[in-house]
Design a protein around this motif. Structure first.
Motif, PDB file in Angstrom:
ATOM      1  N   GLU A  88      10.827  -0.576   2.602  1.00 34.41           N
ATOM      2  CA  GLU A  88       9.630  -0.062   1.948  1.00 34.41           C
ATOM      3  C   GLU A  88       9.303   1.299   2.533  1.00 34.41           C
ATOM      4  O   GLU A  88       9.456   1.514   3.735  1.00 34.41           O
ATOM      5  N   LEU A  89       8.856   2.204   1.678  1.00 34.38           N
ATOM      6  CA  LEU A  89       8.490   3.542   2.117  1.00 34.38           C
ATOM      7  C   LEU A  89       6.985   3.618   2.299  1.00 34.38           C
ATOM      8  O   LEU A  89       6.219   3.247   1.404  1.00 34.38           O
ATOM      9  N   ASP A  90       6.539   4.091   3.461  1.00 31.08           N
ATOM     10  CA  ASP A  90       5.124   4.267   3.761  1.00 31.08           C
ATOM     11  C   ASP A  90       4.951   5.690   4.279  1.00 31.08           C
ATOM     12  O   ASP A  90       5.115   5.946   5.468  1.00 31.08           O
ATOM     13  N   GLY A  91       4.682   6.617   3.362  1.00 33.60           N
ATOM     14  CA  GLY A  91       4.616   8.029   3.755  1.00 33.60           C
ATOM     15  C   GLY A  91       5.998   8.502   4.154  1.00 33.60           C
ATOM     16  O   GLY A  91       6.943   8.432   3.370  1.00 33.60           O
ATOM     17  N   ASP A  92       6.132   8.943   5.402  1.00 33.51           N
ATOM     18  CA  ASP A  92       7.442   9.394   5.886  1.00 33.51           C
ATOM     19  C   ASP A  92       8.119   8.339   6.752  1.00 33.51           C
ATOM     20  O   ASP A  92       9.077   8.612   7.452  1.00 33.51           O
ATOM     21  N   ARG A  93       7.638   7.112   6.687  1.00 32.73           N
ATOM     22  CA  ARG A  93       8.212   6.007   7.463  1.00 32.73           C
ATOM     23  C   ARG A  93       8.902   5.012   6.541  1.00 32.73           C
ATOM     24  O   ARG A  93       8.458   4.775   5.428  1.00 32.73           O
ATOM     25  N   VAL A  94       9.972   4.430   7.033  1.00 31.49           N
ATOM     26  CA  VAL A  94      10.647   3.352   6.317  1.00 31.49           C
ATOM     27  C   VAL A  94      10.396   2.065   7.093  1.00 31.49           C
ATOM     28  O   VAL A  94      10.662   1.991   8.283  1.00 31.49           O
ATOM     29  N   ILE A  95       9.875   1.060   6.409  1.00 33.23           N
ATOM     30  CA  ILE A  95       9.591  -0.228   7.025  1.00 33.23           C
ATOM     31  C   ILE A  95      10.697  -1.191   6.602  1.00 33.23           C
ATOM     32  O   ILE A  95      10.986  -1.339   5.414  1.00 33.23           O
TER      33      ILE A  95
ATOM     34  N   THR B  73      12.066  -5.092   6.827  1.00 34.04           N
ATOM     35  CA  THR B  73      11.728  -6.478   7.155  1.00 34.04           C
ATOM     36  C   THR B  73      12.813  -7.403   6.611  1.00 34.04           C
ATOM     37  O   THR B  73      13.486  -7.078   5.639  1.00 34.04           O
TER      38      THR B  73
END
Length: 74
Positions: free
Chosen positions: A33-40, A42
């Protein structure tokens, strides 16, 4: 902090310490999942729904790079 490099095929090795801490094992399916410039990242939890399990193989035929490109602009 752990560092990994993206290959020309877009592959990344998750460092051993992080795999161990996240309880990732060979064959696990991961969700990105993309959250701004972060990839999460799980671990996908297995479903207990027999119906979803029965149709999942049929749905995977639509997950190709070609399909993604063809439907991207819709």
């Amino acid at each position: 902090m752990e560092i990994s490099k993206i290959t020309s095929k877009g592959q990344v090795t998750i460092p051993h310490a992080l795999r161990k801490a996240a309880h990732f094992k060979t064959g696990d399916k991961l969700v990105f999942e993309l959250d701004g410039d972060r990839v999460i990242v799980t671990k996908l939890k297995p479903t207990k729904d027999a119906y979803l399990d029965s149709i999942s193989l049929n749905l995977e035929e639509w997950l190709s790079d070609e399909d993604e490109e063809a439907w991207r602009d819709l």
